[in-house]
Motif scaffolding. Structure first.
Motif, short mmCIF file in Angstrom:
data_model
loop_
_atom_site.label_atom_id
_atom_site.label_comp_id
_atom_site.label_asym_id
_atom_site.label_seq_id
_atom_site.Cartn_x
_atom_site.Cartn_y
_atom_site.Cartn_z
N TYR A 64 0.83 -1.20 -0.11
CA TYR A 64 0.04 -0.03 -0.14
C TYR A 64 0.93 1.29 0.04
O TYR A 64 0.19 2.46 -0.26
N SER A 78 -10.54 -8.99 -3.71
CA SER A 78 -10.72 -7.60 -4.37
C SER A 78 -11.57 -7.61 -5.45
O SER A 78 -11.35 -8.61 -6.35
N VAL A 97 -1.48 -1.61 -4.62
CA VAL A 97 -2.78 -0.93 -4.10
C VAL A 97 -2.95 0.43 -5.46
O VAL A 97 -3.83 0.51 -6.01
N PRO A 103 -7.69 -1.02 -2.41
CA PRO A 103 -7.15 -2.03 -1.38
C PRO A 103 -8.08 -3.20 -1.66
O PRO A 103 -9.29 -2.90 -2.21
N TYR A 126 -4.65 -3.11 8.53
CA TYR A 126 -5.61 -3.18 7.51
C TYR A 126 -6.69 -2.01 7.59
O TYR A 126 -7.04 -1.61 6.60
N MET A 129 -4.91 0.71 5.58
CA MET A 129 -4.92 0.55 4.29
C MET A 129 -6.08 0.74 3.51
O MET A 129 -6.46 1.02 2.50
N VAL A 131 -9.09 -1.52 3.97
CA VAL A 131 -9.65 -2.67 3.64
C VAL A 131 -11.26 -2.60 4.51
O VAL A 131 -11.29 -2.46 5.69
#
Length: 256
Positions: A64, A78, A97, A103, A126, A129, A131
């Protein structure tokens, strides 16, 4: 006056010296089998995600930021992304990413011991990031009494959920007691809104075999019924012929 010259600028980070793979063993047999049990069914049932394109992978690095080490989820999903055809190129061999433009939507961590920090630093990493859903599966209950916990990102932080239905992407997760590749256990599986597990390719094939066998049995039963009807018709015809013969012997015309 000099003509304007369009200059193309590649804004992607320089990854030429970035290590994206290593040879470090990372998992035990239970985790490896569980990871495959999570990845294979969705590729065998693409309609489970409404026909949307997706990337579902196990033990693949997610980068990321170019100056940060990757996070390596046990499994991630994803949606609305595709691996480019030129997937041998370095920029396409892992999940950057900035290359995929987003993400992952779901990250699943499978707890093997108390050292993975699944409910500590990974939870925060996470979330940072971006998510949307973070799932912690603890089959050996190393971290507590709950074998499965789910978190949804809200305002940049994770809030624990009371359900395992991931509303934003219309798919869920469920614990399933059964046999996978000869091993009886409690497994984590993707499921639909009714809680029915998304089948594996082998389960689809077995269901198709059973449907074909049922169809064969129905066809055989129909053939037997038709044969019985034919035999009954022949018997009725034979009886009618015998009766007609007896009537003629008595001087009676059966056709009169």
């Amino acid at each position: 006056m000099s003509p304007e010259v369009a200059i193309e600028t590649d804004l992607s980070p320089d990854i030429s010296k970035l290590a994206i793979e290593d040879d470090t063993p990372v998992d035990n047999l239970i985790s490896e089998k569980q990871q495959r049990f999570l990845t294979e069914p969705l590729y065998s049932n693409a309609s489970a995600l409404g026909g949307r394109t997706f990337l579902l992978a196990a033990n693949v690095g997610v980068f990321y930021a170019v100056r940060q080490p990757p996070l390596v989820p046990d499994v991630f999903l994803s949606l609305d992304v595709e691996v480019p055809q030129a997937w041998r190129e370095k920029k396409n061999r892992t999940y950057f990413v900035w290359e995929f433009g987003k993400p992952p939507d779901v990250v699943i961590e499978i707890v093997s011991n108390k050292e993975g920090n699944e409910l500590g630093s990974k939870l925060h990493d996470y979330a940072r990031m971006g998510v949307a859903y973070y799932i912690v599966f603890d089959p050996l209950q190393q971290l507590g009494n709950e074998p499965l916990r789910s978190f949804e990102q809200r305002a940049g932080r994770y809030q624990e959920m009371s359900t395992f239905w991931l509303e934003a992407i219309s798919i869920g997760l469920t614990l399933w007691d059964g046999t996978f590749e000869g091993k009886d256990d409690r497994w984590l599986r993707w499921c639909n809104a009714e809680g029915v597990a998304i089948p594996t390719g082998a389960e689809n094939a077995e269901q198709e075999r059973q449907r074909a066998e049922q169809e064969r049995q129905r066809a055989e039963q129909e053939r037997q019924r038709a044969e019985q009807e034919r035999q009954r018709a022949e018997q009725a015809e034979a009886k009618a012929a015998q009766l007609a013969e007896r009537l003629r012997a008595m001087g009676i015309d059966p056709d009169a």
